[in-house]
Design an enzyme around this catalytic site. Structure first.
Site, mmCIF file in Angstrom:
data_model
loop_
_atom_site.group_PDB
_atom_site.id
_atom_site.type_symbol
_atom_site.label_atom_id
_atom_site.label_comp_id
_atom_site.label_asym_id
_atom_site.label_seq_id
_atom_site.Cartn_x
_atom_site.Cartn_y
_atom_site.Cartn_z
ATOM 1 N N ASP A 1 0.915 -1.188 0.078
ATOM 2 C CA ASP A 1 -0.041 -0.066 -0.007
ATOM 3 C C ASP A 1 0.964 1.222 0.009
ATOM 4 O OD1 ASP A 1 -2.504 1.440 0.598
ATOM 5 O OD2 ASP A 1 -1.539 2.015 2.152
ATOM 6 N N GLU B 1 1.113 -0.985 -5.254
ATOM 7 C CA GLU B 1 0.068 -0.219 -5.244
ATOM 8 C C GLU B 1 0.500 1.219 -5.633
ATOM 9 O OE1 GLU B 1 -2.931 2.799 -4.380
ATOM 10 O OE2 GLU B 1 -1.454 2.342 -2.982
#
Length: 478
Positions: free
Chosen positions: A189, A230
């Protein structure tokens, strides 16, 4: 072991039923339609919908236990988020830092902004930020002295300092612990914000970002785990990630599919299909919304703007991109906050065409739980929370979710998911065939098996032709 070539479900730990046990019961109902699950953060957290973890070693007791997580991983590929950019300000490490300052054994984990050198207007102007203020927070230590730490996201999320070996030791321990609970894929993330260099954007700074990613790839591989970095930016980033042996994200697909279906024109979509990485995870919807930067350079600016205007008419406020010297200005659109079903005006045929295109696109497809249930915008949740992205994060009771599986649109989608997850042709070779500009013809072949999709974009109709177990051709409509 490689990831299963099957559809994965994206789900929160507590938005289908009360917790992980209810989610496990629901996933069992899906049978062979899914072969994996991307479980959004189930860890103790104090902000940002779970993305402000106090630790990666525990499951929030409100959701369940590690046994519940391991049940989800049994017979399926489990993806979990490794929130690598920051820790919660309630974490034991940061609380110890507040008590003891630079004498804390955890001090090296956090960015000491004042030690970075002067940050004037020119340096601040270059910083890529995610909120309506500069990305710093003033803190007061127990002895009364002051300092500043870096907070890219909310004030509760304290950025980690990737110049420090202590951060890598923490991440190595987290990776080992998560692998021990059956995790096969780690979604990294917000990795792009790990590169803090004053005088740069402090976002995706090369070559440092590649050194960081390579460390994560190698460390995870040592535990038999793949990584999925990501990032939302120019599509060249996904190609670069894929070339380095990591899973890329097919974030360009949602705007390309929406454009093709709204305009009846597949030319830009076909161009991307010819060159997209095959080691990618494809999505149409996620917990964050419909991302726009990934289609820049793939769709003409006027077409991209028309798409934004069209979907925005049915959305909450978009998420914006800003720069540090213009924190109150209107930035470029970053994410559209809308369910994918509403983005297509709740047209079931168009929605099934979109999913069929996704499932035939090279890569492993993920379906967000709201999309699986053909969910509409939750305006009441938006009003209650004031968070634009919550419009696409409905809380389903266990009974509501199970009941939605029997609606006509969802039943059609589940049949399509089961075909994608089980048909042997998808283990073979992808082919994109000639078709008119307002149509799409694509398929897969493996030995005597084939699976083919024909989409009429103007009529929003899709036809499947695939072999059965005996090798005979079966034709159905999506």
């Amino acid at each position: 072991m490689p990831l299963a070539n099957a559809v994965q479900l994206i789900a929160y730990p507590n938005r289908i039923g009360r917790g992980l046990a209810d989610l496990g019961d629901f996933v069992d109902l899906l049978g062979n339609a899914v072969g994996g699950i991307h479980l959004l953060p189930p860890f103790p957290s104090n902000a940002d919908g779970g993305f402000s973890p106090l630790t990666h070693r525990e499951i929030d007791p409100a959701y369940g236990t590690w046994a519940d997580v391991e049940r989800l991983a049994a017979g399926r590929d489990l993806c979990l988020d490794l929130v690598l950019n920051h820790l919660a300000d309630d974490s034991p490490e940061f609380q110890d830092y507040l008590r003891h300052g630079r004498a804390s054994p955890h001090a090296a984990l956090f960015v000491d902004v004042d030690a970075l050198g002067p940050i004037g207007p020119e340096e601040l102007a270059r910083i890529h930020i995610r909120k309506e203020k500069e990305p710093f927070r003033e803190i007061v230590f127990a002895d009364g002295t002051h300092g500043r730490v870096w907070c890219t996201f909310t004030e509760r999320q304290i950025d980690l300092d990737y110049r420090s070996e202590a951060v890598y030791r923490l991440m190595a321990d987290n990776i080992a612990a998560l692998a021990g609970h059956g995790v096969k894929l780690l979604r990294l993330d917000a990795f792009g914000y790990t590169t803090k260099q004053i005088g740069t954007s402090c976002f995706l700074v090369e070559p440092e970002v590649w050194r960081i990613l390579e460390w994560f790839r190698a460390t995870a591989a040592g535990h038999g785990v793949d990584i999925l970095p990501e990032v939302h930016d120019h599509p060249s980033w996904q190609h670069a990630i894929a070339r380095r042996g990591m899973w890329a994200y097919g974030f360009a697909l949602p705007p390309l599919v929406l454009h093709a279906l709204s305009c009846g024109d597949a030319r830009q979509l076909k161009a991307w299909l010819r060159m997209c990485p095959h080691n990618q995870i494809t999505v149409l919807d996620t917990h964050d919304g419909i991302c726009i930067p990934d289609a820049e350079g793939l769709l003409p600016p006027a077409d991209l703007e028309a798409l934004i205007q069209d979907v925005s008419a049915r959305s909450a406020s978009p998420v914006l991109r800003r720069q540090g010297d213009a924190v109150h200005s209107v930035g470029a659109i970053y994410q559209l906050t809308c369910t994918f079903f509403d983005a297509l005006r709740r047209d079931a045929d168009a929605y099934l065409c979109a999913r069929a295109i996704q499932f035939f696109t090279p890569g492993i497809p993920q379906v967000y739980y709201v999309g699986l249930l053909a969910g509409s915008n939750d305006d009441a949740l938006l009003r209650r929370t004031g968070e634009a992205r919550e419009i696409n994060r409905h809380y389903y009771t266990a009974e509501e979710a199970a009941g939605a599986l029997h609606t006509p649109t969802v039943r059609r989608l589940l049949r399509l998911m089961a075909l994608r997850s089980t048909h042997p042709a998808f283990g073979g070779t992808f082919e994109l065939a000639y078709s008119a500009d307002d149509a799409l013809s694509m398929g897969w072949r493996a030995g005597r098996h084939s699976c083919w999709l024909e989409v009429d974009l103007r009529r929003r109709a899709a036809v499947l032709r695939h072999t059965d177990e005996q090798g005979r051709i079966v034709e159905t409509r999506c």
